[in-house]
Design a protein around this motif. Structure first.
Motif, PDB file in Angstrom:
ATOM      1  N   ALA A   1       0.838  -1.208   0.000  1.00 25.79           N
ATOM      2  CA  ALA A   1       0.000   0.000   0.000  1.00 25.79           C
ATOM      3  C   ALA A   1       0.868   1.251   0.000  1.00 25.79           C
ATOM      4  O   ALA A   1       0.581   2.219  -0.723  1.00 25.79           O
ATOM      5  CB  ALA A   1      -0.946  -0.002   1.199  1.00 25.79           C
ATOM      6  N   VAL A   2       1.947   1.236   0.790  1.00 29.61           N
ATOM      7  CA  VAL A   2       2.874   2.374   0.790  1.00 29.61           C
ATOM      8  C   VAL A   2       3.512   2.523  -0.580  1.00 29.61           C
ATOM      9  O   VAL A   2       3.575   3.627  -1.136  1.00 29.61           O
ATOM     10  CB  VAL A   2       3.950   2.209   1.893  1.00 29.61           C
ATOM     11  CG1 VAL A   2       5.060   3.236   1.744  1.00 29.61           C
ATOM     12  CG2 VAL A   2       3.313   2.308   3.273  1.00 29.61           C
ATOM     13  N   VAL A   3       3.972   1.421  -1.149  1.00 29.81           N
ATOM     14  CA  VAL A   3       4.582   1.465  -2.483  1.00 29.81           C
ATOM     15  C   VAL A   3       3.569   1.970  -3.502  1.00 29.81           C
ATOM     16  O   VAL A   3       3.899   2.795  -4.361  1.00 29.81           O
ATOM     17  CB  VAL A   3       5.129   0.079  -2.888  1.00 29.81           C
ATOM     18  CG1 VAL A   3       5.583   0.071  -4.342  1.00 29.81           C
ATOM     19  CG2 VAL A   3       6.279  -0.325  -1.971  1.00 29.81           C
ATOM     20  N   PHE A   4       2.347   1.504  -3.414  1.00 26.89           N
ATOM     21  CA  PHE A   4       1.299   1.916  -4.341  1.00 26.89           C
ATOM     22  C   PHE A   4       1.117   3.436  -4.315  1.00 26.89           C
ATOM     23  O   PHE A   4       1.009   4.078  -5.358  1.00 26.89           O
ATOM     24  CB  PHE A   4      -0.018   1.209  -3.976  1.00 26.89           C
ATOM     25  CG  PHE A   4      -1.155   1.521  -4.897  1.00 26.89           C
ATOM     26  CD1 PHE A   4      -1.261   0.892  -6.123  1.00 26.89           C
ATOM     27  CD2 PHE A   4      -2.131   2.438  -4.533  1.00 26.89           C
ATOM     28  CE1 PHE A   4      -2.319   1.177  -6.979  1.00 26.89           C
ATOM     29  CE2 PHE A   4      -3.187   2.726  -5.371  1.00 26.89           C
ATOM     30  CZ  PHE A   4      -3.281   2.093  -6.603  1.00 26.89           C
ATOM     31  N   VAL A   5       1.116   4.016  -3.127  1.00 27.27           N
ATOM     32  CA  VAL A   5       0.929   5.465  -2.984  1.00 27.27           C
ATOM     33  C   VAL A   5       2.183   6.222  -3.399  1.00 27.27           C
ATOM     34  O   VAL A   5       2.126   7.171  -4.186  1.00 27.27           O
ATOM     35  CB  VAL A   5       0.524   5.827  -1.533  1.00 27.27           C
ATOM     36  CG1 VAL A   5       0.552   7.323  -1.306  1.00 27.27           C
ATOM     37  CG2 VAL A   5      -0.846   5.255  -1.209  1.00 27.27           C
ATOM     38  N   VAL A   6       3.325   5.784  -2.888  1.00 28.30           N
ATOM     39  CA  VAL A   6       4.581   6.514  -3.114  1.00 28.30           C
ATOM     40  C   VAL A   6       5.064   6.373  -4.556  1.00 28.30           C
ATOM     41  O   VAL A   6       5.574   7.334  -5.139  1.00 28.30           O
ATOM     42  CB  VAL A   6       5.677   6.020  -2.135  1.00 28.30           C
ATOM     43  CG1 VAL A   6       7.044   6.570  -2.479  1.00 28.30           C
ATOM     44  CG2 VAL A   6       5.288   6.379  -0.702  1.00 28.30           C
ATOM     45  N   GLU A   7       4.893   5.210  -5.132  1.00 32.56           N
ATOM     46  CA  GLU A   7       5.428   4.931  -6.467  1.00 32.56           C
ATOM     47  C   GLU A   7       4.368   5.046  -7.574  1.00 32.56           C
ATOM     48  O   GLU A   7       4.553   4.498  -8.659  1.00 32.56           O
ATOM     49  CB  GLU A   7       6.058   3.527  -6.494  1.00 32.56           C
ATOM     50  CG  GLU A   7       7.151   3.299  -5.486  1.00 32.56           C
ATOM     51  CD  GLU A   7       8.455   4.006  -5.828  1.00 32.56           C
ATOM     52  OE1 GLU A   7       8.657   4.349  -7.004  1.00 32.56           O
ATOM     53  OE2 GLU A   7       9.263   4.223  -4.914  1.00 32.56           O
ATOM     54  N   GLY A   8       3.282   5.700  -7.308  1.00 35.37           N
ATOM     55  CA  GLY A   8       2.293   5.975  -8.357  1.00 35.37           C
ATOM     56  C   GLY A   8       1.566   4.762  -8.903  1.00 35.37           C
ATOM     57  O   GLY A   8       1.407   4.623 -10.110  1.00 35.37           O
ATOM     58  N   GLY A   9       1.117   3.881  -8.026  1.00 31.78           N
ATOM     59  CA  GLY A   9       0.298   2.753  -8.459  1.00 31.78           C
ATOM     60  C   GLY A   9       1.060   1.462  -8.669  1.00 31.78           C
ATOM     61  O   GLY A   9       0.470   0.469  -9.089  1.00 31.78           O
ATOM     62  N   LEU A  10       2.346   1.446  -8.377  1.00 31.61           N
ATOM     63  CA  LEU A  10       3.152   0.247  -8.558  1.00 31.61           C
ATOM     64  C   LEU A  10       2.655  -0.876  -7.647  1.00 31.61           C
ATOM     65  O   LEU A  10       2.346  -0.648  -6.480  1.00 31.61           O
ATOM     66  CB  LEU A  10       4.624   0.565  -8.246  1.00 31.61           C
ATOM     67  CG  LEU A  10       5.648  -0.524  -8.528  1.00 31.61           C
ATOM     68  CD1 LEU A  10       5.704  -0.842 -10.025  1.00 31.61           C
ATOM     69  CD2 LEU A  10       7.022  -0.081  -8.040  1.00 31.61           C
ATOM     70  N   PHE A  11       2.588  -2.067  -8.178  1.00 32.65           N
ATOM     71  CA  PHE A  11       2.198  -3.288  -7.471  1.00 32.65           C
ATOM     72  C   PHE A  11       0.737  -3.290  -7.004  1.00 32.65           C
ATOM     73  O   PHE A  11       0.363  -4.064  -6.122  1.00 32.65           O
ATOM     74  CB  PHE A  11       3.098  -3.570  -6.258  1.00 32.65           C
ATOM     75  CG  PHE A  11       4.565  -3.658  -6.559  1.00 32.65           C
ATOM     76  CD1 PHE A  11       5.030  -4.223  -7.747  1.00 32.65           C
ATOM     77  CD2 PHE A  11       5.495  -3.192  -5.650  1.00 32.65           C
ATOM     78  CE1 PHE A  11       6.390  -4.305  -8.012  1.00 32.65           C
ATOM     79  CE2 PHE A  11       6.854  -3.279  -5.905  1.00 32.65           C
ATOM     80  CZ  PHE A  11       7.305  -3.832  -7.086  1.00 32.65           C
ATOM     81  N   GLY A  12      -0.100  -2.473  -7.602  1.00 28.98           N
ATOM     82  CA  GLY A  12      -1.513  -2.446  -7.224  1.00 28.98           C
ATOM     83  C   GLY A  12      -2.201  -3.776  -7.438  1.00 28.98           C
ATOM     84  O   GLY A  12      -3.053  -4.180  -6.633  1.00 28.98           O
ATOM     85  N   ASP A  13      -1.837  -4.488  -8.493  1.00 33.21           N
ATOM     86  CA  ASP A  13      -2.446  -5.789  -8.761  1.00 33.21           C
ATOM     87  C   ASP A  13      -2.074  -6.808  -7.685  1.00 33.21           C
ATOM     88  O   ASP A  13      -2.904  -7.596  -7.233  1.00 33.21           O
ATOM     89  CB  ASP A  13      -2.045  -6.302 -10.145  1.00 33.21           C
ATOM     90  CG  ASP A  13      -0.529  -6.351 -10.357  1.00 33.21           C
ATOM     91  OD1 ASP A  13       0.219  -5.637  -9.647  1.00 33.21           O
ATOM     92  OD2 ASP A  13      -0.088  -7.090 -11.262  1.00 33.21           O
ATOM     93  N   VAL A  14      -0.838  -6.755  -7.234  1.00 39.57           N
ATOM     94  CA  VAL A  14      -0.385  -7.674  -6.191  1.00 39.57           C
ATOM     95  C   VAL A  14      -1.044  -7.314  -4.859  1.00 39.57           C
ATOM     96  O   VAL A  14      -1.434  -8.196  -4.095  1.00 39.57           O
ATOM     97  CB  VAL A  14       1.158  -7.639  -6.081  1.00 39.57           C
ATOM     98  CG1 VAL A  14       1.649  -8.579  -5.000  1.00 39.57           C
ATOM     99  CG2 VAL A  14       1.787  -7.983  -7.424  1.00 39.57           C
TER     100      VAL A  14
END
Length: 143
Positions: free
Chosen positions: A105-118
């Motif tokens: 969730a942190v990566v998704f927010v910080v990295e602009g949607g990265l790993f959202g599917d996972v």
């Protein structure tokens, strides 16, 4: 076949099927086991989930981290499938998957949607792990 006939056949199947909690336990254990095996076979693919800002916090390289996790997941997954030490193994899976979801969730927010599917998948897996843990604690399956 009409809908009523189909529904009747589904009901007959459900009456003979294993308990839903057993299906959930075996499904969770198989997933954890399979993820562990895949981490051992291709740790480089899994290391892609370690972001550049997380890597310095690891004591070992991302590949070594995945190899260690792979060994642990094979053991915990096998324990869950075999219904041995299910409370401990499912607790590890539940906590690990929850922490993974928080990280994703942190990566998704910080990295602009990265790993959202996972993230979307792992939220469901974390819920499954918590359900197996609660069921094993109710049955006191510490063995």
């Amino acid at each position: 076949m009409d809908f009523d006939g189909f529904a009747s056949r589904l009901s007959e199947f459900a009456a003979r099927a294993p308990a839903p909690t057993a299906v959930a336990r075996v499904g969770l254990g198989a997933m954890v086991f399979a993820a562990g095996v895949h981490k051992l076979l291709d740790p480089l693919a899994w290391s892609a989930y370690v972001t550049d800002w997380l890597a310095p916090f690891l004591v070992v390289s991302p590949v070594a981290f995945m190899l260690v996790n792979g060994v642990l997941e094979v053991g915990f997954g096998a324990a869950i499938v075999a219904d041995r030490y299910t409370s401990v193994a499912s607790a590890v899976a539940a906590v690990s998957l929850t922490v993974t979801c928080l990280y994703l969730a942190v990566v998704f927010v910080v990295e602009g949607g990265l790993f959202g599917d996972v993230l979307a998948r792992d939220v469901g897996l974390a819920g499954l792990a918590w359900a197996v843990l609660v069921d094993s604690l109710r049955g006191r399956n510490y063995r």
